[in-house]
Design an enzyme around this catalytic site. Structure first.
Site, PDB file in Angstrom:
ATOM      1  N   ASP A 195       0.858  -1.183   0.000  1.00  0.00           N
ATOM      2  CA  ASP A 195       0.000   0.000   0.000  1.00  0.00           C
ATOM      3  C   ASP A 195       0.891   1.229   0.000  1.00  0.00           C
ATOM      4  O   ASP A 195       1.730   1.406   0.893  1.00  0.00           O
ATOM      5  CB  ASP A 195      -0.912   0.012   1.232  1.00  0.00           C
ATOM      6  N   GLU A 278      -1.832  -1.756  -5.954  1.00  0.00           N
ATOM      7  CA  GLU A 278      -3.136  -1.181  -6.258  1.00  0.00           C
ATOM      8  C   GLU A 278      -3.004  -0.191  -7.404  1.00  0.00           C
ATOM      9  O   GLU A 278      -2.032   0.571  -7.473  1.00  0.00           O
ATOM     10  CB  GLU A 278      -3.700  -0.476  -5.019  1.00  0.00           C
ATOM     11  N   CYS A 334     -11.880  -9.899   9.806  1.00  0.00           N
ATOM     12  CA  CYS A 334     -13.183 -10.572   9.712  1.00  0.00           C
ATOM     13  C   CYS A 334     -13.962 -10.217   8.456  1.00  0.00           C
ATOM     14  O   CYS A 334     -14.982 -10.846   8.169  1.00  0.00           O
ATOM     15  CB  CYS A 334     -14.029 -10.233  10.952  1.00  0.00           C
ATOM     16  N   CYS A 353     -15.122  -7.512  15.236  1.00  0.00           N
ATOM     17  CA  CYS A 353     -14.197  -8.442  15.884  1.00  0.00           C
ATOM     18  C   CYS A 353     -13.355  -7.801  16.969  1.00  0.00           C
ATOM     19  O   CYS A 353     -12.697  -8.505  17.739  1.00  0.00           O
ATOM     20  CB  CYS A 353     -13.289  -9.095  14.846  1.00  0.00           C
ATOM     21  N   ASP A 360      -3.020   1.973   6.985  1.00  0.00           N
ATOM     22  CA  ASP A 360      -2.261   1.536   5.818  1.00  0.00           C
ATOM     23  C   ASP A 360      -1.910   0.051   5.894  1.00  0.00           C
ATOM     24  O   ASP A 360      -1.895  -0.645   4.879  1.00  0.00           O
ATOM     25  CB  ASP A 360      -0.992   2.370   5.676  1.00  0.00           C
TER      26      ASP A 360
END
Length: 396
Positions: A195, A278, A334, A353, A360
């Site tokens: 990222d 990305e 989750c 959760c 990040d």
């Protein structure tokens, strides 16, 4: 596969004059051929352009000085113009991937200068394959003479062409095109998601991060000199000196960024079997006036290009996920989706959760999951309440 190996060299005063004459001739041939192409209904062939602007032009008084330089870079200048037009038309028709290219433009004297030589125009006297680093092997350039580059590394094979480059900061380079073989190195990890950010350049899904170099000091000097340049009269000696100073500061920033990106991309690609990034909309992000300068200095696209190229070299798998994936809106533990968050929120606690995430780091883990085939919809993605910051949850 093809690769470029670039070395800096320091020409003598006489060689500087010869190189300046060579760059000027290459620039004139390019501009003359481009002017004819723009005024013609049908694009002329490379043979016709070479005959008209090199062979016949040498016989005229206005272009007789073209005979003072080697004919090889002049022919390559016309060939490069043909390739530029081909790429432009392929981009219009959709045959070329990536951003659409513009029509070829005229070359300026104040921009970066270059001249390309094939095997007919240069030779290496002693092969760097058998010599050590920083050796005294010279490169012969046609009608320029012998130059000694700074051999920072060996050439892996005999070069097929060399490009002589003079940048805006008046530095000279030799860029060789060589064939390289893929490198077989065992990867430590199966996959990694990356990222990209501004202050912290890269967050890895394995928990590591890479801090971005600080460019602010050099950037302030550039902005100060650019204001000084705007007040100086055109074509003056003082303006030329200021322009050179600005170019050298830009080169310093570019060299710092290039060293950092090369080092990081090599580390990421060599240690991981699959690299997932990305697809960022950088052109849209730089429209934000508050972040445009900081984003432009990072070099996100250059890092992506380096990772993609080195993945081919090391035999790795390179994956780019869609920019519309909600990697910052989903819990990596989750799969609970909390929606969009403000940029100032750096830490998140999932209401489903209870796991605390760094923004990040959580996005990097989601990027890795999407890149290796996991889908967000396979987990709980319902949204029953508004997600708050960690501080607000603890106070509650």
């Amino acid at each position: 596969m093809k690769a470029r190996y670039q070395y800096r060299f320091y020409p003598t005063d006489q060689q500087r004059q010869s190189l300046a004459q060579l760059f000027g001739c290459v620039r004139v041939v390019w501009n003359d051929a481009l002017a004819l192409c723009k005024n013609s209904l049908k694009l002329p062939s490379n043979g016709d352009l070479q005959k008209l602007f090199i062979t016949q032009a040498k016989k005229t008084e206005e272009r007789s000085w073209l005979s003072d330089v080697s004919v090889v870079p002049l022919q390559q200048s016309v060939a490069d113009l043909g390739v530029a037009y081909k790429n432009y038309f392929d981009s219009l028709k959709g045959k070329r991937k990536g951003k659409k290219l513009g029509i070829p433009r005229f070359k300026k004297k104040t921009n970066q200068q270059s001249a390309r030589l094939t095997l007919r125009g240069f030779s290496i006297k002693t092969s760097p394959l058998r010599a050590g680093f920083n050796n005294k092997d010279s490169v012969y350039l046609a009608k320029i003479g012998n130059v000694i580059p700074i051999w920072s590394r060996r050439l892996p094979s005999q070069p097929s062409s060399v490009t002589i480059i003079k940048d805006c900061g008046e530095r000279y380079f030799l860029s060789f095109v060589v064939d390289i073989e893929p490198v077989n190195i065992d990867a430590k990890n199966q996959s990694v998601g990356v990222d990209l950010g501004i202050k912290t350049f890269a967050f890895m899904s394995n928990g590591t991060k890479a801090e971005s170099p600080i460019y602010s000091k050099l950037d302030r000097k550039i902005r100060k000199l650019q204001k000084k340049l705007a007040r100086q009269p055109k074509d003056s000696k003082h303006r030329h000196r200021t322009r050179i100073k600005i170019a050298k500061l830009h080169n310093e920033i570019a060299d710092t960024r290039s060293y950092f990106l090369h080092k990081l991309s090599t580390k990421v690609v060599s240690e991981n079997e699959t690299i997932v990034l990305e697809d960022l909309n950088v052109s849209g992000m730089v429209k934000n006036r508050k972040l445009a300068r900081a984003i432009s200095l990072q070099g996100w696209h250059e890092f992506r290009t380096l990772c993609e190229t080195k993945s081919q070299k090391f035999g790795r798998e390179f994956v780019v996920i869609s920019r519309w994936e909600p990697t910052s809106q989903i819990c990596s533990g989750c799969g609970y989706r909390w929606g969009k968050l403000d940029l100032k929120i750096r830490e998140i606690k999932c209401l489903n959760c209870g796991i605390e995430h760094e923004r990040d780091s959580n996005a990097a883990k989601n990027i890795e999951k999407v890149g290796i085939g996991h889908c967000h919809d396979s987990k709980c993605t319902s949204r029953r309440s508004k997600t708050t910051t960690v501080v607000s949850v603890d106070e509650a």
